[in-house]
Motif scaffolding. Structure first.
Motif, short mmCIF file in Angstrom:
data_model
loop_
_atom_site.label_atom_id
_atom_site.label_comp_id
_atom_site.label_asym_id
_atom_site.label_seq_id
_atom_site.Cartn_x
_atom_site.Cartn_y
_atom_site.Cartn_z
N GLY A 7 34.42 27.65 34.66
CA GLY A 7 34.45 28.97 34.32
C GLY A 7 34.18 30.16 35.16
N THR A 8 33.99 29.95 36.46
CA THR A 8 33.44 30.93 37.45
C THR A 8 34.82 30.73 38.66
OG1 THR A 8 32.50 29.48 38.67
CG2 THR A 8 31.18 30.26 37.28
N ALA A 9 34.58 32.05 39.10
CA ALA A 9 35.57 32.17 40.32
C ALA A 9 34.94 32.90 41.25
CB ALA A 9 37.04 32.83 39.80
N GLU A 10 35.52 33.07 42.56
CA GLU A 10 35.51 34.04 43.33
C GLU A 10 36.31 34.34 44.58
OE1 GLU A 10 32.30 32.68 46.32
OE2 GLU A 10 32.81 30.63 45.90
N VAL A 11 36.30 35.55 44.97
CA VAL A 11 37.27 36.05 46.16
C VAL A 11 36.39 36.10 47.23
CG1 VAL A 11 38.98 37.75 46.87
CG2 VAL A 11 38.89 36.95 44.53
N VAL A 12 36.80 35.64 48.36
CA VAL A 12 35.84 35.54 49.68
C VAL A 12 36.77 36.37 50.51
CG1 VAL A 12 34.68 34.24 51.44
CG2 VAL A 12 34.75 33.16 49.14
N VAL A 13 36.48 37.33 51.02
CA VAL A 13 36.99 38.29 52.05
C VAL A 13 36.12 38.29 53.28
CG1 VAL A 13 37.88 40.55 52.41
CG2 VAL A 13 38.14 39.55 50.25
N ALA A 14 36.73 37.69 54.47
CA ALA A 14 36.07 37.73 55.86
C ALA A 14 34.61 37.21 55.43
CB ALA A 14 35.84 39.11 56.41
N GLY A 15 34.39 36.07 54.78
CA GLY A 15 33.24 35.57 54.48
C GLY A 15 32.23 36.15 53.66
N ASN A 16 32.85 37.38 52.94
CA ASN A 16 31.89 37.89 52.05
C ASN A 16 32.45 37.74 50.54
OD1 ASN A 16 30.06 39.82 50.87
ND2 ASN A 16 31.69 41.46 50.77
N SER A 17 31.34 36.90 49.58
CA SER A 17 32.02 36.62 48.28
C SER A 17 32.03 37.87 47.39
CB SER A 17 31.01 35.28 48.01
OG SER A 17 31.48 34.94 46.82
N ARG A 18 33.15 37.70 46.62
CA ARG A 18 33.00 38.70 45.46
C ARG A 18 33.18 37.77 44.29
NH1 ARG A 18 37.16 43.42 47.17
NH2 ARG A 18 36.78 43.70 49.38
N ILE A 19 32.00 38.04 43.34
CA ILE A 19 32.31 37.24 42.02
C ILE A 19 33.36 37.96 41.11
CG2 ILE A 19 31.14 36.41 39.84
CD1 ILE A 19 30.07 35.33 42.49
N VAL A 20 34.14 36.90 40.76
CA VAL A 20 35.37 37.37 39.93
C VAL A 20 34.71 37.46 38.46
CG1 VAL A 20 37.45 36.72 38.90
CG2 VAL A 20 37.16 36.37 41.48
N PRO A 21 35.29 38.66 37.86
CA PRO A 21 34.74 38.73 36.45
C PRO A 21 34.95 37.73 35.43
CG PRO A 21 35.74 40.73 37.25
CD PRO A 21 36.05 39.81 38.26
N ALA A 22 34.16 37.22 34.63
CA ALA A 22 34.58 36.05 33.78
C ALA A 22 35.86 36.28 33.05
CB ALA A 22 33.39 35.95 32.92
N GLY A 23 36.32 35.19 32.56
CA GLY A 23 37.44 35.21 31.67
C GLY A 23 37.32 33.97 30.70
N ASP A 24 38.32 34.16 29.59
CA ASP A 24 38.14 33.00 28.51
C ASP A 24 39.07 31.76 28.85
OD1 ASP A 24 36.74 35.03 27.01
OD2 ASP A 24 38.54 35.69 25.97
N SER A 25 39.55 31.87 29.96
CA SER A 25 40.42 30.75 30.48
C SER A 25 40.71 30.57 32.16
CB SER A 25 41.86 30.60 29.70
OG SER A 25 42.49 31.74 30.37
N VAL A 26 41.22 29.52 32.29
CA VAL A 26 41.34 29.58 33.80
C VAL A 26 42.30 30.37 34.26
CG1 VAL A 26 42.38 28.18 35.90
CG2 VAL A 26 40.45 27.08 34.15
#
Length: 476
Positions: free
Chosen positions: A22-41
């Protein structure tokens, strides 16, 4: 016409990772951004794509993205106008999936599949909803979907939503580019970089101390042992909270006889103290009294933007502040100030000390990294806890501030400095299980003698005190 993969720069390196927990992240040039939570994949995928489209709009060009999720991995090209192209996609074998779908998707050969660009994309903010119709991997799969029965179509028909459930506002704050370190340097050179984790933490501390809260707040700084850094703590918390929040702030020396807060701060054009304020309390509490009248009794700190209410400096020192006088002074100060930071004496049994605790919203216990100061701090907290009720609650939610020994010198050997730091850490670790927060402050000669000024501190000390002030403000 689509964009060929070779035309899209591989810089910055972007990865979108969606996990089955239930978690996700977008990594840009080594810098991680936590993706807002969702109810599904799938909703996590949508939210991740929204962040990536925003990055493409910032760079004003398409970006290449590696995607990884529980169902497979591949590569996308994401355009600023919301168009998304699939370069490749390889599903995870069914036996490796925690919950395999009924129909296994075929691997997508390296090819480009274009989706129609949104109408006037620049006019609308990027949100998760703007990419909701383009999930990965299903939007890029080459497998032909099975025909649906009429009943299935009817069951899948969208439910009409109320306009009350819809909003076009973007709730997520815009992430400002880096201003510190090499990331800040690259940003100033024109290459937008996201802030480091350290800079993000500092921004959060600034946000915490900059907030305004409803009603006045009182902080009590206590330790029954002298030389525990109470007065420097009062000055630094007052300076940082006043500077960042802009709230009217007063530091009050509530020593039962004579305190030292006046010695460590700037003196105004008068000699008035808390006793003069108490004598004038009837006038100061009158509805017709102008707010500026309080300046006759406090000493303004011109650089650090807070006021100081000094203790009685009568040479004979024969007056001890009573509980009733604490009530009167506190009533006056909370009429004129949003924040009251109280210094204290060394006697937890004194009437003014106990009444100060009655008015306290947040307890702060300073201690230097010397064992007798630490033991006195422990006994102070134990005393409050044993009294139960409000006192015990203050002790449990206290903030302990551990300063490296002021006996340290720049000339100390490396081994001696290490021992001093280790001792500070040992004391901090000892308090951690019993209070809400523990913050360490490095040794700084500007705190040892003479008037204390925020700007005179070393950058590392300023940063540590900001973290301490944020820990205190979090309790408001």
């Amino acid at each position: 016409m689509g964009t060929t993969p070779t035309e899209v720069m591989a810089f910055p390196n972007i990865r979108a990772i969606v996990r089955d927990n239930g978690t996700a992240e977008v990594v840009v040039a080594g810098n991680s951004r936590i993706v807002p939570a969702g109810d599904s994949v799938q909703e996590l995928r949508n939210n991740a794509l929204a962040l990536i489209v925003g990055e493409a709009q910032t760079l004003q060009r398409p970006v290449r993205v590696r995607i990884e999720d529980p169902e497979g991995h591949g590569e996308l090209i994401v355009h600023p106008d919301n168009k998304i192209e699939s370069v490749s996609y390889e599903p995870v074998p069914a036996r490796r999936r925690a919950e395999a779908p009924e129909t296994t998707r075929a691997a997508v050969a390296p090819a480009i599949i274009e989706t129609a660009p949104a109408v006037e994309p620049a006019a609308a903010p990027v949100t998760a909803a703007s990419v909701d119709a383009r999930p990965w991997p299903s939007a890029y799969a080459t497998a032909t979907p099975e025909p649906q029965t009429a009943a299935a179509v009817e069951e899948a028909a969208p439910t009409r939503r109320s306009l009350k459930e819809t909003s076009f506002l973007v709730s997520a704050p815009v992430l400002e580019p880096a201003t510190q370190g090499w990331r800040g340097t690259l940003t100033r050179l024109g290459l937008r970089m996201d802030p480091s984790e350290e800079e993000l933490t500092e921004r959060e501390d600034v946000r915490t101390v900059s907030q305004h809260w409803p009603g006045p707040r009182t902080i009590a700084v206590v330790n029954r042992k002298g030389g525990a850094n109470k007065t420097p703590t009062v000055v630094m918390l007052s300076a940082i909270l006043a500077r960042y929040s802009g709230a009217a702030t007063v530091a009050w020396d509530n020593n039962e006889s004579q305190g030292t807060l006046g010695w460590r701060t700037e003196k105004g054009a008068h000699d008035r103290s808390v006793l003069d304020l108490i004598d004038a309390s009837t006038d100061l509490l009158s509805p017709s009294t102008n707010a500026a009248e309080i300046a006759k009794f406090v000493h303004h700190q011109t650089a650090d933007k807070f006021d100081v209410l000094r203790s009685d400096e009568n040479e004979e020192g024969d007056h001890e502040v009573t509980a009733e006088e604490v009530d009167i002074a506190h009533q006056v100060l909370t009429r004129y100030y949003r924040l009251v930071v109280m210094d204290s004496g060394n006697t937890a049994r004194a009437a003014n000390w106990r009444r100060m605790i009655d008015h306290t919203n947040q307890l702060v216990v300073p201690v230097t990294a010397i064992e007798d100061r630490a033991e006195a701090a422990r006994l102070t907290l134990q005393t409050l806890e044993s009294r139960g009720g409000h006192d015990a609650e203050l002790a449990r939610n206290a903030v302990v501030i551990v300063s490296e020994s002021t006996d340290a010198k720049r000339s100390m050997s490396g081994e001696a400095l290490k021992r001093a730091k280790d001792e500070a850490q040992r004391i901090a670790d000892g308090f951690a299980p019993f209070v809400r927060a523990v913050v360490r402050i490095p040794y700084d000669p500007a705190l040892v003698n003479g008037p204390i000024r925020y700007e005179a501190l070393q950058p590392a000390t300023q940063r540590a005190w900001l973290a301490a002030a944020a820990a205190v403000a979090a309790g408001f």
